[in-house]
Design an enzyme around this catalytic site. Structure first.
Site, PDB file in Angstrom:
ATOM      1  N   LYS A   1       0.849  -1.202   0.000  1.00  0.00           N
ATOM      2  CA  LYS A   1       0.000   0.000   0.000  1.00  0.00           C
ATOM      3  C   LYS A   1       0.879   1.245   0.000  1.00  0.00           C
ATOM      4  O   LYS A   1       1.570   1.530   0.972  1.00  0.00           O
ATOM      5  CB  LYS A   1      -0.891   0.029   1.245  1.00  0.00           C
TER       6      LYS A   1
ATOM      7  N   GLU B   1      10.190   0.785  10.551  1.00  0.00           N
ATOM      8  CA  GLU B   1      11.200   1.831  10.381  1.00  0.00           C
ATOM      9  C   GLU B   1      10.473   3.137  10.641  1.00  0.00           C
ATOM     10  O   GLU B   1       9.617   3.545   9.860  1.00  0.00           O
ATOM     11  CB  GLU B   1      11.769   1.752   8.953  1.00  0.00           C
TER      12      GLU B   1
ATOM     13  N   CYS C   1      13.311  10.639   7.531  1.00  0.00           N
ATOM     14  CA  CYS C   1      13.294  10.069   8.884  1.00  0.00           C
ATOM     15  C   CYS C   1      14.639  10.232   9.576  1.00  0.00           C
ATOM     16  O   CYS C   1      14.712  10.376  10.784  1.00  0.00           O
ATOM     17  CB  CYS C   1      12.877   8.608   8.829  1.00  0.00           C
TER      18      CYS C   1
ATOM     19  N   GLU D   1       9.915  15.094  16.329  1.00  0.00           N
ATOM     20  CA  GLU D   1      10.273  15.059  14.906  1.00  0.00           C
ATOM     21  C   GLU D   1       9.401  16.056  14.155  1.00  0.00           C
ATOM     22  O   GLU D   1       8.183  15.897  14.094  1.00  0.00           O
ATOM     23  CB  GLU D   1      10.031  13.642  14.373  1.00  0.00           C
TER      24      GLU D   1
HETATM   25  P1  NDP Z   1       1.909   7.767   8.710  1.00  0.00           P
HETATM   26  O1  NDP Z   1       2.746   6.980   9.600  1.00  0.00           O
HETATM   27  O2  NDP Z   1       0.514   8.040   9.105  1.00  0.00           O
HETATM   28  O3  NDP Z   1       1.843   7.094   7.250  1.00  0.00           O
HETATM   29  C1  NDP Z   1       2.744   6.156   6.735  1.00  0.00           C
HETATM   30  C2  NDP Z   1       1.996   5.066   5.985  1.00  0.00           C
HETATM   31  O4  NDP Z   1       1.188   4.322   6.884  1.00  0.00           O
HETATM   32  C3  NDP Z   1       1.024   5.577   4.924  1.00  0.00           C
HETATM   33  O5  NDP Z   1       0.973   4.649   3.861  1.00  0.00           O
HETATM   34  C4  NDP Z   1      -0.280   5.599   5.656  1.00  0.00           C
HETATM   35  O6  NDP Z   1      -1.389   5.549   4.798  1.00  0.00           O
HETATM   36  C5  NDP Z   1      -0.176   4.331   6.472  1.00  0.00           C
HETATM   37  N1  NDP Z   1      -1.007   4.273   7.665  1.00  0.00           N
HETATM   38  C6  NDP Z   1      -1.425   5.296   8.447  1.00  0.00           C
HETATM   39  N2  NDP Z   1      -2.166   4.825   9.460  1.00  0.00           N
HETATM   40  C7  NDP Z   1      -2.226   3.484   9.331  1.00  0.00           C
HETATM   41  C8  NDP Z   1      -2.834   2.436  10.075  1.00  0.00           C
HETATM   42  N3  NDP Z   1      -3.519   2.674  11.181  1.00  0.00           N
HETATM   43  N4  NDP Z   1      -2.698   1.168   9.654  1.00  0.00           N
HETATM   44  C9  NDP Z   1      -1.978   0.909   8.551  1.00  0.00           C
HETATM   45  N5  NDP Z   1      -1.388   1.851   7.799  1.00  0.00           N
HETATM   46  C10 NDP Z   1      -1.482   3.126   8.191  1.00  0.00           C
HETATM   47  O7  NDP Z   1       2.634   9.114   8.424  1.00  0.00           O
HETATM   48  P2  NDP Z   1       1.936  10.481   8.027  1.00  0.00           P
HETATM   49  O8  NDP Z   1       1.841  10.503   6.578  1.00  0.00           O
HETATM   50  O9  NDP Z   1       0.660  10.734   8.748  1.00  0.00           O
HETATM   51  O10 NDP Z   1       2.988  11.516   8.585  1.00  0.00           O
HETATM   52  C11 NDP Z   1       2.917  11.943   9.943  1.00  0.00           C
HETATM   53  C12 NDP Z   1       4.272  12.056  10.549  1.00  0.00           C
HETATM   54  O11 NDP Z   1       4.900  10.788  10.511  1.00  0.00           O
HETATM   55  C13 NDP Z   1       5.222  12.957   9.818  1.00  0.00           C
HETATM   56  O12 NDP Z   1       5.060  14.290  10.195  1.00  0.00           O
HETATM   57  C14 NDP Z   1       6.529  12.414  10.238  1.00  0.00           C
HETATM   58  O13 NDP Z   1       6.877  12.938  11.495  1.00  0.00           O
HETATM   59  C15 NDP Z   1       6.279  10.937  10.379  1.00  0.00           C
HETATM   60  N6  NDP Z   1       6.719  10.169   9.190  1.00  0.00           N
HETATM   61  C16 NDP Z   1       7.872   9.463   9.290  1.00  0.00           C
HETATM   62  C17 NDP Z   1       8.333   8.774   8.205  1.00  0.00           C
HETATM   63  C18 NDP Z   1       9.590   7.997   8.262  1.00  0.00           C
HETATM   64  O14 NDP Z   1      10.154   7.680   7.226  1.00  0.00           O
HETATM   65  N7  NDP Z   1      10.068   7.624   9.413  1.00  0.00           N
HETATM   66  C19 NDP Z   1       7.637   8.799   6.923  1.00  0.00           C
HETATM   67  C20 NDP Z   1       6.392   9.505   6.937  1.00  0.00           C
HETATM   68  C21 NDP Z   1       5.980  10.176   8.048  1.00  0.00           C
HETATM   69  P3  NDP Z   1      -2.055   6.909   4.268  1.00  0.00           P
HETATM   70  O15 NDP Z   1      -1.002   7.628   3.511  1.00  0.00           O
HETATM   71  O16 NDP Z   1      -3.158   6.425   3.423  1.00  0.00           O
HETATM   72  O17 NDP Z   1      -2.502   7.693   5.470  1.00  0.00           O
END
Ligand code: NDP
Length: 823
Positions: free
Chosen positions: A191, A266, A300, A397
């Site tokens: 996904k 991660e 990240c 973060e």
């Molecule tokens: P999320 O952790 O919400 O999203 C990452 C992925 O997980 C997306 O594909 C999202 O889908 C999916 N997801 C979200 N909720 C669920 C769930 N309950 N069950 C399964 N899959 C889920 O990150 P955000 O996009 O909301 O970003 C928020 C914050 O997260 C950022 O500000 C940053 O601080 C951190 N972040 C960290 C990352 C890293 O590489 N460590 C990468 C991205 C974000 P969908 O996009 O459809 O919501």
């Protein structure tokens, strides 16, 4: 106009990359379907979602909104495909991965432009970094597919893997997930993030193009609430691999607890960028640009905390401000742009909120004088000084182009400040003194350390975190273990020829309930005086009755509760007492284990010597330990002797491994090396199996301490005396105090305290399935690693199931230290 004037007034002209190819491709394909079983299908919901170009704020394309019915279909396709794909020879899989890599290169320009338009990152980054690294990942893993049989003997694919990726490196994260999964013979349902689905859809087209068998890769676009949840909870999925926020990672840990699904996470970071006063400051400034303004800081492992040695702080900050003034922000498709757009308006608002909070908390904010474009989602590079380490902006973060800076005086202070975070993903160290840099690097709690460089990635060098940055590695050989499991787990039947565990045989009043052993002696036993020829084995008469204590910080201690619990033989007779450990005893033991952290830096030769010494001292008391086993479990004397012998042999094995389970030196495509160091995890809590009271205990403790961890062991609940007897062996073997702590009592109560404890870095649990679930649930608190048996017994006598690589892998994680060289 002279040359000097030309030089000083020279401006960048526009250098736009054409979007035409991408716009044509989008027009041809939309609305996009879902990619299931090698086909493009309409979503069951009939609904579609817009994806937005963040640099304009306008819709770019429509993608399908999958729901749980689509997840069912994709998982079913992946399950069917797994039957064949898992048995496909490594060489065949290598050819497919190689073909994917080649096709990524053939479509590299389209992919780079598409990624820029969908995510907002500058074309310079997608073209020069994201897409080449994607290809490299598939090439590298084609190699592991080819070598799997010889390099990972005894391991098999996990099955169907659910993969959830974020929006900051959409195609790169896809490659980090799909390449190792396919190389190891798994099939996947992936996904992409809601904001950035497009390159994953182009990837699906590539998969079709190269003729990958249907169902091996399935791609579902849509919302987390519809797709993410259904994928994570689906019973047909064997593993979840996730990259994203720590909050969602924690939710996934809880959702999968006890399900038996493998999980790798991660997560976020707040990585330190440490500058010593002998660093080359001009290189440092360029390093900071790469650390925090690369991908708009939505990385990240962004170096978001600048830690500068006090005497050069003003000089560096001035240089940095001058450089920030020259950064160029704007259209991501302009090849001369340094900073593109923030991925979404929601993310932009979150950055604005945190920056406002930083100002409110008293930090000094600085931004360049120029203005951002008004259309789209842009935020200027931002520098905070006068930041106190406990404030929100120093701890949280921000995931945006925002740098917070603090000062330190000594290397020790730098390490302390650097580790003052709940995360542990990456760190950079800047110094011209290589001795200093290589002394500091291992002390940093981070999965990757860059020396005089930053944000370098390569498929050969695993990436992943400590603490709340998650667990598991992506890349390198270590990353492969996330996608395999030991073959014996599936080949062994439930009975497995093992003695069945003796569980809960007695009520609190000591009356006998149900006894289940393999071959408890037929004869009535007299437990107060054990005969010399008991069960055909020559035994010494028991010594004067004693009450074994617990073993904490190298001392025998009485339980805090003041209570003891009776220990019974299989017939229900009391054969001794052990202390009833409680929360306080565990806390003391954890404290002692932390205080013994110096064990991690003892030489491997020294650790090996001590393990040999423990074996030697155990062998001196072989008969006594065998007697204990017979007494507690009712096993035959011969079986008891076998178990003691196996325990001695196991100690020898880990003494041997102590100085041989080593890291590697990688040669990524740069002038330099990456030192992949296998490091101990830290403090490990362990609930030992009920069966094999001595061998189970030794089999867990020995690899953990051989690798430099310190442990708190809860011995077999039914038969704790063998482990408790070991403290006398440990005391006489030069083992430093606090390296092994033994707390007796109720396994599940004590395990819960250990799993909840924020200073325990990993929890191992070998007990019933419900206990495993509780441990996994509790571990979400500080995102500690767990290793549980999901209620399945293993044959501890067996060399494949009872010792080796799996145990060593669970006792270590890999830190990659990047060391470029050359002038
Ligand atoms: P999320 O952790 O919400 O999203 C990452 C992925 O997980 C997306 O594909 C999202 O889908 C999916 N997801 C979200 N909720 C669920 C769930 N309950 N069950 C399964 N899959 C889920 O990150 P955000 O996009 O909301 O970003 C928020 C914050 O997260 C950022 O500000 C940053 O601080 C951190 N972040 C960290 C990352 C890293 O590489 N460590 C990468 C991205 C974000 P969908 O996009 O459809 O919501």
């Amino acid at each position: 106009m002279n040359v000097m004037e030309i030089y000083e007034t020279m401006e960048y002209g526009p250098a736009p990359e054409s979007p035409t190819l991408v716009l044509d491709w989008l027009k041809e394909h939309q609305p996009f379907g879902l990619f299931i079983n090698g086909q493009w299908v309409k979503p069951a919901s009939g609904k579609y979602l817009d994806t937005i170009n963040p640099s304009t704020g306008k819709p770019l394309a429509q993608v399908a909104a999958a729901n749980s019915n689509d997840v069912d279909a994709a998982v079913a396709a992946a399950r069917v495909a797994a039957e064949t794909w898992s048995k496909t020879p490594g060489h065949t899989r290598a050819r497919y991965l190689y073909a994917i890599a080649r096709h990524i290169q053939k479509h590299s320009r389209l992919l780079a432009v598409l990624e820029s338009m969908d995510n907002g990152k500058p074309i310079r980054e997608t073209r020069d970094l994201d897409i080449p690294l994607v290809a490299r990942h598939f090439y590298y893993h084609a190699g592991w597919a080819q070598l799997m049989a010889s390099e990972l003997p005894g391991y098999e694919p996990v099955g169907v893997v659910g993969q959830i990726i974020p929006w900051n490196f959409p195609l790169l994260m896809l490659s980090w997930k799909i390449a190792p999964a396919l190389a190891m013979g798994n099939t996947v349902v992936l996904k992409p993030a809601r904001y950035t689905p497009l390159t994953a859809l182009k990837f699906a087209e590539i998969v079709q193009e190269i003729g990958l068998p249907p169902g091996v890769v399935n791609i579902l676009t849509g919302e987390a609430s519809q797709v993410g949840d259904a994928l994570v909870l689906h019973p047909g999925v064997n593993k979840i691999a996730f990259t994203g926020s720590t909050d969602v990672g924690r939710t996934l840990r809880r959702a999968t607890a006890g399900s038996g699904k493998k999980l790798s996470l991660e997560l976020g970071g707040k990585s330190p960028f440490i500058v010593f006063d002998d660093a080359d400051l001009d290189s440092v400034v360029e390093g900071v640009v790469d650390a925090i303004w690369f991908n708009q800081g939505q990385v990240c492992c962004a170096g978001s905390r600048l830690l500068v040695q006090e005497d050069i702080a003003d000089r560096l900050i001035n240089k940095l401000r001058a450089r920030m003034e020259k950064l160029r922000i704007g259209d991501p498709l302009d090849k001369a742009v340094d900073i593109g757009a923030i991925v979404s308006s929601a993310q932009l608002q979150e950055i604005q909120r945190l920056v406002a909070q930083g100002v409110e908390e008293g930090a000094v904010m600085w931004q360049p004088s120029w203005a951002c474009p008004t259309e789209g989602y842009f935020f200027p590079p931002t520098l905070f000084t006068n930041v106190s380490p406990a404030t929100t902006i120093a701890q949280v973060e921000i995931f945006g182009p925002v740098l917070v800076s603090m000062t330190f005086r000594t290397p020790a202070e730098a390490v302390e400040l650097a580790n003052n975070t709940r995360y542990g993903l990456a760190a950079s160290v800047w110094s011209e003194n290589i001795n200093l840099a290589l002394d500091v690097a291992p002390k940093l709690k981070a999965g990757t350390v860059w020396v005089n460089c930053t944000n370098l990635f390569d498929a050969s060098s695993g990436f992943g975190g400590y603490r709340e940055s998650g667990f598991g590695r992506e890349g390198g050989k270590e990353g492969l273990y996330e996608y395999v499991r030991p073959m014996w787990e599936t080949s062994s039947s439930s009975s497995n020829g093992l003695p069945i565990a003796i569980e809960s045989t007695h009520s609190s009043d000591g009356s006998e309930q149900a006894v289940s052993t393999d071959e408890a002696g037929e004869d009535e036993m007299d437990h107060t005086t054990v005969s010399e020829s008991f069960n055909g084995y020559h035994l010494a008469l028991p010594a004067i009755d004693r009450t074994p204590k617990m073993f904490i910080n190298g001392k025998q201690v009485r339980p805090d509760s003041g209570y003891s619990r009776d220990v019974y033989d299989p017939r229900g007779h009391v054969i001794g007492q052990v202390g009833e450990g409680n929360r306080k005893d565990i806390r003391n033991a954890v404290e002692a284990a932390h205080a013994a952290g110096g064990w991690a830096s003892s030489t491997t030769h020294n650790r090996a010597q001590i393990l040999y010494y423990i074996a030697e001292n155990l062998s001196v008391r072989e008969a006594e330990f065998a007697h204990r086993l017979v007494q507690q479990t009712g096993c035959s004397g011969a079986d008891a002797a076998t178990e003691v012998q196996a325990a001695i042999s196991r100690l020898f094995s880990y003494a041997a491994w102590a100085d041989k389970y080593e890291g590697a030196v990688h040669r990524p495509p740069l002038r330099g090396v990456v030192l992949a160091m296998k490091e101990p995890i830290g403090v490990i809590g362990m609930a030992c199996p009920s069966e094999y009271p001595l061998l189970g205990f030794i089999s867990l403790v020995a690899p953990a301490i051989a690798m430099g961890n310190t442990v708190i062991a809860i011995p077999s609940q039914q038969s704790p005396l063998s482990a408790i007897d070991c403290y006398q062996v440990l005391e006489t073997s030069d083992l430093p105090a606090g390296v092994v702590n033994i707390v007796t009592g109720d396994r599940d109560t004590l395990s819960q305290v250990l799993a909840d404890h924020d200073d325990v870095e990993s929890m191992w649990y070998f007990g019933p399935a419900e206990g495993c679930k509780r441990v996994e649930l509790a571990s979400a608190g500080n995102m500690k690693r767990t290793w549980v048996n999901y209620g399945h017994q293993r044959n501890w006598l067996d060399l494949v199931q009872g010792e080796g690589e799996e145990f060593l892998h669970e006792s270590t994680h890999v830190k990659n230290i990047w060391v470029p060289y050359g002038e």
